[in-house]
Design a protein around this motif. Structure first.
Motif, PDB file in Angstrom:
ATOM      1  N   ARG A 112      -2.596  -7.531  -2.730  1.00  5.59           N
ATOM      2  CA  ARG A 112      -3.605  -7.534  -3.961  1.00  5.59           C
ATOM      3  C   ARG A 112      -3.073  -6.810  -5.254  1.00  5.59           C
ATOM      4  N   LEU A 113      -2.271  -5.716  -4.770  1.00  5.53           N
ATOM      5  CA  LEU A 113      -1.644  -4.896  -5.945  1.00  5.53           C
ATOM      6  C   LEU A 113      -0.674  -5.567  -6.650  1.00  5.53           C
ATOM      7  N   ASP A 114       0.111  -6.636  -5.900  1.00  5.69           N
ATOM      8  CA  ASP A 114       1.409  -7.341  -6.488  1.00  5.69           C
ATOM      9  C   ASP A 114       0.758  -8.495  -7.125  1.00  5.69           C
ATOM     10  N   ARG A 115      -0.694  -9.138  -6.804  1.00  7.14           N
ATOM     11  CA  ARG A 115      -1.130  -9.984  -7.681  1.00  7.14           C
ATOM     12  C   ARG A 115      -1.475  -9.498  -8.788  1.00  7.14           C
ATOM     13  N   ILE A 116      -2.112  -8.105  -9.056  1.00  5.36           N
ATOM     14  CA  ILE A 116      -2.409  -7.549 -10.426  1.00  5.36           C
ATOM     15  C   ILE A 116      -1.113  -7.425 -11.061  1.00  5.36           C
ATOM     16  N   VAL A 166       5.372  -9.122 -18.206  1.00  2.72           N
ATOM     17  CA  VAL A 166       6.150  -7.851 -17.996  1.00  2.72           C
ATOM     18  C   VAL A 166       6.694  -7.787 -16.644  1.00  2.72           C
ATOM     19  N   THR A 167       7.867  -7.234 -16.694  1.00  5.83           N
ATOM     20  CA  THR A 167       8.369  -7.414 -15.194  1.00  5.83           C
ATOM     21  C   THR A 167       8.047  -5.868 -14.610  1.00  5.83           C
ATOM     22  N   TYR A 168       7.541  -5.946 -13.530  1.00  2.00           N
ATOM     23  CA  TYR A 168       7.008  -4.718 -12.898  1.00  2.00           C
ATOM     24  C   TYR A 168       7.629  -4.494 -11.555  1.00  2.00           C
ATOM     25  N   THR A 169       7.980  -3.286 -11.145  1.00  2.00           N
ATOM     26  CA  THR A 169       8.318  -3.129  -9.661  1.00  2.00           C
ATOM     27  C   THR A 169       7.106  -3.247  -8.731  1.00  2.00           C
ATOM     28  N   PRO A 170       7.532  -4.104  -7.591  1.00  2.00           N
ATOM     29  CA  PRO A 170       6.382  -4.513  -6.594  1.00  2.00           C
ATOM     30  C   PRO A 170       5.975  -3.155  -5.937  1.00  2.00           C
ATOM     31  N   GLN A 176       0.929  -0.241 -10.368  1.00  2.00           N
ATOM     32  CA  GLN A 176       2.315   0.448 -10.505  1.00  2.00           C
ATOM     33  C   GLN A 176       2.562   1.707 -10.127  1.00  2.00           C
ATOM     34  N   PHE A 177       1.480   2.491  -9.991  1.00  2.00           N
ATOM     35  CA  PHE A 177       1.976   3.963  -9.672  1.00  2.00           C
ATOM     36  C   PHE A 177       1.201   4.218  -8.340  1.00  2.00           C
ATOM     37  N   ALA A 178      -0.012   4.095  -8.062  1.00  2.00           N
ATOM     38  CA  ALA A 178      -0.489   4.268  -6.893  1.00  2.00           C
ATOM     39  C   ALA A 178       0.251   3.485  -5.548  1.00  2.00           C
ATOM     40  N   GLY A 179       0.532   2.255  -6.216  1.00  4.85           N
ATOM     41  CA  GLY A 179       1.007   1.373  -4.926  1.00  4.85           C
ATOM     42  C   GLY A 179       2.681   1.850  -4.853  1.00  4.85           C
ATOM     43  N   GLN A 180       3.166   2.663  -5.624  1.00  9.95           N
ATOM     44  CA  GLN A 180       4.331   3.188  -5.456  1.00  9.95           C
ATOM     45  C   GLN A 180       4.534   4.491  -4.977  1.00  9.95           C
ATOM     46  N   VAL A 214       3.682   0.851 -19.622  1.00 10.34           N
ATOM     47  CA  VAL A 214       3.463   1.100 -18.430  1.00 10.34           C
ATOM     48  C   VAL A 214       4.574   1.352 -17.302  1.00 10.34           C
ATOM     49  N   PRO A 215       5.508   0.254 -17.318  1.00 15.71           N
ATOM     50  CA  PRO A 215       6.638   0.471 -16.217  1.00 15.71           C
ATOM     51  C   PRO A 215       7.602   1.482 -16.829  1.00 15.71           C
TER      52      PRO A 215
END
Length: 402
Positions: free
Chosen positions: A49-53, A66-70, A142-146, A392-393
């Motif tokens: 779910r987080l990666d889909r966001i 934008v490229t985000y870290t998974p 991006q944050f809580a998921g990491q 954000v990233p």
């Protein structure tokens, strides 16, 4: 300064009910932790779910890839309810709400980022109703998921609050966010968790709130490791004067809504009867008032041309500056103190709401004193939403190094 006039429908899949020790048997009812603070478990969002966001939902919202870290871990979401006061109303006691997003891992301590949301049209398009808040979803992913705790106040009048909205009301924003940090730490203690560092971030209106929050936290002696904003209107008078008398071709058609929200908020919070009626044209007043109160209103009847919304005398720069409304706007700033914390203000070169110079203003003002704590960082030819999505990233990379 807006995330849009139209309520954004976000179609999401239900989070997978994957068992883990940290997420099992979550209480569904409110948990009281004393001092007017309670929290309620909302949901668990898994890594998919987080990666889909990050890969699908945010690009649709921001209009930019934008490229985000998974994500590396699932996240548990809690709505926090806490007691606060309204400074502008003689510290009137009220109840406010916000969100805590907790990494679903075996760790018991995490860095924490307080995210301050931007302007929204829907009362529940705020952190504690994350399904309705695409910007909050990005911060969670991006944050809580990491491995970061993410908290966010809904502001007074938003979320579950029964107050009228206090839009761009500085003291109330400072109180809501300060008390949310205190309440969040009480909840974390009840969950046998703790934060190790505190970071602040916010977009648009939330950029203004982030800087105002930092001012209050520094004054209170609460340590902040770093703060970052995107598209922050740190000086409302500069922004509003620009919209009225120095408009750009790219200025957003939702800018009139900002005048509506501030007019009624200032009338209510600063106790100036008739303030909104003195600013708005007779034809627009009733519909604008309904929009502010979140009552049914004719959205198509909200003018996109400021000259159809604002009375003509306000386009005289001296009249605007000397008016009751203009004097409050002139006090609505969040950068004129000697900043101690490292700050980065990100700004877009083609932002339809925030001029480049306004995005640079906090840095320029601090450097005029010789203070180098604020750095203004361009995000390229980005729109208002694109500036946020791009920043954000970069926030995370900078915070990771702190």
């Amino acid at each position: 300064m807006m995330t849009g006039l139209v309520r954004i429908g976000v179609v999401v899949a239900c989070a997978a009910l994957v068992w883990s020790p940290a997420s099992a048997q979550q209480p569904r009812g409110p948990v009281q932790v004393g001092s007017g603070v309670s929290y309620q478990y909302l949901d668990r969002w898994d890594v998919d779910r987080l990666d889909r966001i990050l890969s699908t939902d945010t690009p649709k919202f921001a209009g930019i890839q934008v490229t985000y870290t998974p994500a590396t871990n699932a996240v548990k979401l809690y709505r926090v309810t806490y007691s606060s006061v309204v400074p502008e109303r003689g510290n009137k006691p009220i109840v406010a709400t916000g969100l805590i997003a907790v990494p679903d891992t075996k760790a018991t301590s995490f860095p924490m980022v307080s995210y301050q949301h931007g302007t929204v049209y829907g009362k529940q398009e705020v952190p504690s109703f994350p399904e309705q808040s695409p910007e909050t979803q990005l911060m969670i992913a991006q944050f809580a998921g990491q491995g970061y705790l993410v908290i966010g106040a809904d502001y007074f009048g938003m979320g579950s609050s029964t107050e009228p909205e206090g839009y761009m009301v500085k003291g109330s924003h400072q109180q809501a966010t300060y008390d949310m940090v205190v309440a969040s730490r009480a909840v974390l203690a009840d969950l046998k968790l703790a934060d190790t560092k505190l970071f602040l971030s916010g977009w648009s209106q939330g950029g203004f709130v982030t800087l105002a929050m930092l001012e209050k936290l520094e004054a209170a002696g609460m340590p902040v490791n770093a703060a970052a904003t995107a598209s922050a209107p740190a000086d409302a008078f500069a922004g509003f004067e620009g919209f009225l008398n120095f408009p750009r071709k790219i200025d957003a058609d939702w800018i009139p809504t900002i005048f509506i929200l501030t007019a009624f908020s200032y009338e209510n919070y600063y106790g100036v009867p008739g303030l909104a009626r003195s600013l708005l044209t007779a034809d627009s007043y009733d519909n604008a008032r309904k929009a502010y109160l979140r009552e049914p209103f004719d959205q198509a009847a909200i003018p996109t041309d400021l000259k159809k919304l604002i009375r003509p005398e306000y386009f005289d720069t001296q009249y605007f500056a000397n008016s009751a409304y203009g004097r409050i706007v002139a006090q609505t700033q969040s950068y004129r103190w000697v900043v101690k914390t490292p700050v980065r203000t990100y700004y877009g070169l083609t932002d339809e709401a925030i001029r480049t110079e306004l995005g640079q203003l906090p840095m320029t003002w601090q450097k005029a004193m010789g203070n180098d704590k604020i750095e203004a960082v361009p995000t390229g030819d980005t729109s208002h939403r694109g500036t946020f999505a791009t920043a954000v990233p970069q926030w995370k990379t900078w915070f990771d190094g702190k």
